[in-house]
Design a protein around this motif. Sequence first.
Motif: not given
Length: 195
Positions: A138-144, A151-168
């Motif tokens: 689960n990832v919180l993203v903020n656009f600015y 110029s344009g819109i970019s995504a800021g990275l907020g807190p991350v919560q790992k919910v499960r493993d996946g294939e690396p």
Amino acid sequence: MSFVPQPTEVLLQNVRVSYCHLLEPWANSTQPGARPRYSATILLPKTDVAQHQALMNAIEAAIQSARTKFGARVPAQPKVPIHDGDGYTQSGKEFGPECKGHYVFNASQSMKFKPEVVDLQGQPLTEPGQVYSGMYANVLVNFYFYNNQSSGISAGLGPVQKVRDGEPLGGGQPASAASVFGAPQGSAANVFGGA
């Protein structure tokens, strides 16, 4: 108390992360002068219509906020960070196989503000083996709006919560000595005929 995102934010649920640099900042060595940042590429399945719509709504909110603040400096059609994983990167290359069937975008944060990475119980994750490209989170993203060389819109990275493993993805875990050289046969003294 449940979290209520701002109009420019989206709390994405159960998305896959790639190019994961969440524990240590990273700079792209092919871009001269690039500053190290915490970052991850987010892979959102195209079948997840609701979360895609939430992303587009947050991007539109970021555009409207920028127009209020910066007026004519905001282009009529600003660049947005969401890409079709079945298409091509901005440099004209095909996206990797993990991107097929997904919307793809990069979210990052200045090295001054390390994003928190936690497990489902809210405990901090600090080991590289726990936080890697291919896991689901689960990832919180903020656009600015940004306005520097382009110029344009970019995504800021907020807190991350790992919910499960996946294939690396990518290199994955390195090989163990035992898998390369065989199981230990005894002490070094015996192997080399020591005293």
